[in-house]
Design a protein around this motif. Structure first.
Motif, PDB file in Angstrom:
ATOM      1  N   GLN A 192       0.815  -1.204   0.000  1.00  0.00           N
ATOM      2  CA  GLN A 192       0.000   0.000   0.000  1.00  0.00           C
ATOM      3  C   GLN A 192       0.856   1.265   0.000  1.00  0.00           C
ATOM      4  N   LYS A 193       1.781   1.345   0.962  1.00  0.00           N
ATOM      5  CA  LYS A 193       2.585   2.558   1.090  1.00  0.00           C
ATOM      6  C   LYS A 193       4.086   2.300   1.116  1.00  0.00           C
ATOM      7  N   ALA A 194       4.484   1.060   1.177  1.00  0.00           N
ATOM      8  CA  ALA A 194       5.909   0.742   1.312  1.00  0.00           C
ATOM      9  C   ALA A 194       6.657   1.035   0.010  1.00  0.00           C
ATOM     10  N   TYR A 195       7.540   2.029   0.058  1.00  0.00           N
ATOM     11  CA  TYR A 195       8.341   2.378  -1.112  1.00  0.00           C
ATOM     12  C   TYR A 195       9.702   1.668  -1.093  1.00  0.00           C
ATOM     13  N   THR A 196      10.116   1.190   0.083  1.00  0.00           N
ATOM     14  CA  THR A 196      11.444   0.607   0.228  1.00  0.00           C
ATOM     15  C   THR A 196      11.374  -0.747   0.927  1.00  0.00           C
ATOM     16  N   THR A 197      12.505  -1.439   0.886  1.00  0.00           N
ATOM     17  CA  THR A 197      12.602  -2.725   1.581  1.00  0.00           C
ATOM     18  C   THR A 197      12.726  -2.530   3.086  1.00  0.00           C
ATOM     19  N   ALA A 198      13.058  -1.323   3.527  1.00  0.00           N
ATOM     20  CA  ALA A 198      13.223  -1.035   4.954  1.00  0.00           C
ATOM     21  C   ALA A 198      11.917  -0.540   5.559  1.00  0.00           C
ATOM     22  N   MET A 297      10.562   9.491   1.045  1.00  0.00           N
ATOM     23  CA  MET A 297      10.355  10.933   1.229  1.00  0.00           C
ATOM     24  C   MET A 297      10.011  11.615  -0.087  1.00  0.00           C
ATOM     25  N   PHE A 298      10.758  11.282  -1.138  1.00  0.00           N
ATOM     26  CA  PHE A 298      10.528  11.980  -2.398  1.00  0.00           C
ATOM     27  C   PHE A 298       9.213  11.569  -3.041  1.00  0.00           C
ATOM     28  N   PHE A 299       8.979  10.265  -3.184  1.00  0.00           N
ATOM     29  CA  PHE A 299       7.799   9.841  -3.938  1.00  0.00           C
ATOM     30  C   PHE A 299       6.500  10.013  -3.149  1.00  0.00           C
ATOM     31  N   GLU A 300       6.557   9.904  -1.838  1.00  0.00           N
ATOM     32  CA  GLU A 300       5.361  10.203  -1.051  1.00  0.00           C
ATOM     33  C   GLU A 300       5.120  11.707  -1.023  1.00  0.00           C
ATOM     34  N   GLY A 301       6.217  12.481  -0.886  1.00  0.00           N
ATOM     35  CA  GLY A 301       6.093  13.939  -0.931  1.00  0.00           C
ATOM     36  C   GLY A 301       5.615  14.427  -2.283  1.00  0.00           C
ATOM     37  N   LEU A 302       6.117  13.799  -3.352  1.00  0.00           N
ATOM     38  CA  LEU A 302       5.684  14.151  -4.707  1.00  0.00           C
ATOM     39  C   LEU A 302       4.200  13.858  -4.888  1.00  0.00           C
ATOM     40  N   LYS A 303       3.754  12.734  -4.361  1.00  0.00           N
ATOM     41  CA  LYS A 303       2.344  12.368  -4.473  1.00  0.00           C
ATOM     42  C   LYS A 303       1.460  13.420  -3.812  1.00  0.00           C
ATOM     43  N   GLU A 309      -1.496  20.150  -6.641  1.00  0.00           N
ATOM     44  CA  GLU A 309      -1.265  20.862  -7.891  1.00  0.00           C
ATOM     45  C   GLU A 309      -2.282  20.482  -8.968  1.00  0.00           C
ATOM     46  N   LEU A 310      -2.573  19.188  -9.073  1.00  0.00           N
ATOM     47  CA  LEU A 310      -3.445  18.692 -10.139  1.00  0.00           C
ATOM     48  C   LEU A 310      -4.895  18.572  -9.709  1.00  0.00           C
ATOM     49  N   GLY A 311      -5.141  18.637  -8.405  1.00  0.00           N
ATOM     50  CA  GLY A 311      -6.507  18.423  -7.922  1.00  0.00           C
ATOM     51  C   GLY A 311      -7.004  17.038  -8.278  1.00  0.00           C
ATOM     52  N   ASN A 312      -6.101  16.053  -8.167  1.00  0.00           N
ATOM     53  CA  ASN A 312      -6.383  14.684  -8.592  1.00  0.00           C
ATOM     54  C   ASN A 312      -6.000  13.733  -7.460  1.00  0.00           C
ATOM     55  N   ASP A 313      -6.783  12.676  -7.261  1.00  0.00           N
ATOM     56  CA  ASP A 313      -6.488  11.712  -6.197  1.00  0.00           C
ATOM     57  C   ASP A 313      -5.340  10.768  -6.543  1.00  0.00           C
ATOM     58  N   LEU A 314      -4.886  10.784  -7.795  1.00  0.00           N
ATOM     59  CA  LEU A 314      -3.765   9.951  -8.248  1.00  0.00           C
ATOM     60  C   LEU A 314      -3.981   8.476  -7.904  1.00  0.00           C
ATOM     61  N   LEU A 315      -5.112   7.938  -8.317  1.00  0.00           N
ATOM     62  CA  LEU A 315      -5.444   6.550  -8.004  1.00  0.00           C
ATOM     63  C   LEU A 315      -4.489   5.567  -8.681  1.00  0.00           C
ATOM     64  N   ASP A 316      -3.843   5.997  -9.766  1.00  0.00           N
ATOM     65  CA  ASP A 316      -2.896   5.127 -10.474  1.00  0.00           C
ATOM     66  C   ASP A 316      -1.447   5.519 -10.205  1.00  0.00           C
ATOM     67  N   TYR A 317      -1.193   6.092  -9.041  1.00  0.00           N
ATOM     68  CA  TYR A 317       0.151   6.597  -8.746  1.00  0.00           C
ATOM     69  C   TYR A 317       1.176   5.461  -8.720  1.00  0.00           C
ATOM     70  N   LYS A 318       0.798   4.308  -8.184  1.00  0.00           N
ATOM     71  CA  LYS A 318       1.709   3.165  -8.142  1.00  0.00           C
ATOM     72  C   LYS A 318       2.091   2.746  -9.563  1.00  0.00           C
ATOM     73  N   ALA A 319       1.096   2.704 -10.440  1.00  0.00           N
ATOM     74  CA  ALA A 319       1.362   2.370 -11.837  1.00  0.00           C
ATOM     75  C   ALA A 319       2.226   3.450 -12.494  1.00  0.00           C
ATOM     76  N   TYR A 320       2.040   4.686 -12.077  1.00  0.00           N
ATOM     77  CA  TYR A 320       2.833   5.791 -12.623  1.00  0.00           C
ATOM     78  C   TYR A 320       4.317   5.621 -12.304  1.00  0.00           C
ATOM     79  N   LEU A 321       4.627   5.148 -11.091  1.00  0.00           N
ATOM     80  CA  LEU A 321       6.029   4.931 -10.727  1.00  0.00           C
ATOM     81  C   LEU A 321       6.660   3.855 -11.601  1.00  0.00           C
ATOM     82  N   VAL A 322       5.896   2.802 -11.897  1.00  0.00           N
ATOM     83  CA  VAL A 322       6.397   1.756 -12.795  1.00  0.00           C
ATOM     84  C   VAL A 322       6.531   2.303 -14.215  1.00  0.00           C
TER      85      VAL A 322
END
Length: 395
Positions: A192-198, A297-303, A309-322
């Motif tokens: 859900q929110k884990a960006y790293t292995t740590a 920090m960066f990708f959660e902060g960017l989200k 900025e976009l007024g968007n919930d970014l439901l496909d944000y995980k797919a966007y990173l890929v």
């Protein structure tokens, strides 16, 4: 009148000096830090100066300079949470600017040592020489740190060359994204929110997918209710030991960790395969810590920033990173290196095709090419079968 105004106001003079240093455009960051260190250390020779107070003052000023008086505008927007700022300050102070060594040198200059009953003249000289040596070592070490990082603003611009709203996250694109994650980060869709292995979530997802199925899932449920046997604990520890060994020795970086690594390092990036590097293990450790801290920090902060900025919930944000991954990371296909990988997919006019139009066969080759693996038809067939079984996509 001016003399009377500043007489005894050491803090005001120190503050004015620091402000005058940070606005000098001709100095780079390390030069500015060095001048501030020299000024602070010089103040320790004043009889009335408390070196402990100087340490506190220096730490506060460094934090303010790095996190609030920075010219990196996107850093202010993306690292807006206090714990992000603290994490950034601690990493940079420890690994880049060697603040801890300067503070150690200042502590050795404090008068409390001179006032101690066991202090002798000879010991006082030793403390002084040790303090000066540590301070000089801190400056030399700081200027010889090989890692140089791009600004957060630069990283943001590199990412935003491929804006979120330009990608159509339909089934054709998702098919290609699933192929990439099958090679690079197959657990990303389960987190859900884990960006790293740590992170605890990553460990839970990894352990469940790797070891728990059927009856073992019932054991996990029992464990969650408090019925944990010692044998299960020992088995878990052994498995985690092997996983941590893989993380530290072979990488096991998630897609966000790989992205932040490639986007951040301007100079000094070291890999396991890099040869003839001094203090290689230490540099790999620093790199891994950087990935653990800054990927989240960066990708959660960017989200959070893009949501506003976009007024968007970014439901496909995980797919966007890929989606970003092949647009930023290089690969090798049939002996040819494409940097970034998207350059391998061009039309007859030489223009890069939209990702949802990329040839599936070549996407498999690209996915193998990220790690430089030897590509065979057998390997591709095995991966294709796995993607079809897990994701339901077929040609």
């Amino acid at each position: 009148m001016t003399t009377e105004l500043f007489e005894g106001n050491t803090f005001i003079l120190y503050l004015l000096f620091v402000l005058s240093v940070i606005i000098i455009d001709k100095f780079n960051e390390r030069q500015k830090m060095a001048v501030i260190y020299l000024c602070t250390y010089g103040m320790s020779f004043q009889e009335k100066a408390s070196c402990i107070q100087l340490c506190i003052l220096l730490a506060i000023m460094m934090f303010a300079i790095q996190e609030y008086f920075t010219l990196d505008r996107k850093k202010l927007s993306i690292f807006h949470k206090l714990h992000y700022k603290l994490a950034d300050f601690l990493y940079m102070s420890i690994f880049q600017y060697k603040l801890w060594l300067v503070i150690f040198a200042l502590v050795l200059r404090d008068r409390m040592w001179m006032d101690a009953g066991w202090m002798t003249e000879s010991l006082g000289i030793i403390f002084f020489l040790l303090s000066v040596t540590l301070f000089i070592a801190a400056l030399i070490w700081m200027f010889n740190v090989p890692e140089v990082f791009y600004s957060i603003s630069h990283i943001y611009e590199e990412v935003w060359n491929f804006p979120y709203y330009n990608a159509d996250f339909g089934s054709d694109l998702l098919w290609r994204l699933y192929i990439i994650t099958e090679f690079e980060d197959d657990l990303i869709w389960d987190r859900q929110k884990a960006y790293t292995t740590a992170s605890l979530e990553y460990v839970k997802v990894w352990y469940r997918n790797r070891y728990l199925s059927g009856e073992e899932s019932e054991k996990e449920a029992d464990a969650q209710r408090g019925r944990v046997r010692m044998r299960d604990i020992i088995l878990f520890c052994k498995r985690m030991k092997g996983h941590l060994h893989g993380v530290l020795r072979r990488g096991h970086s998630t897609i966000p960790m790989q992205l932040i690594r490639i986007l951040s390092y301007r100079h000094g990036l070291v890999f396991n395969s890099t040869k003839n590097v001094r203090f290689k293990k230490y540099k790999l450790f620093k790199r891994k810590v950087y990935e653990w801290i800054y990927a989240r920090m960066f990708f959660e902060g960017l989200k959070n920033y893009l949501k506003l900025e976009l007024g968007n919930d970014l439901l496909d944000y995980k797919a966007y990173l890929v989606y970003l991954y092949p647009h930023i990371v290089q690969c090798t296909i049939d002996g040819i290196t494409y940097a970034p990988a998207m350059k391998a997919f061009r039309d007859d006019e030489g223009k890069v095709l939209p990702m949802h139009e990329w040839d599936i066969e070549k996407v498999y080759k690209m996915a193998y090419g990220f790690n430089g693996e030897t590509i065979t038809e057998k390997k591709i067939a095995e991966k294709r079968k796995r993607v079809e079984e897990r994701r339901g996509f077929k040609e």
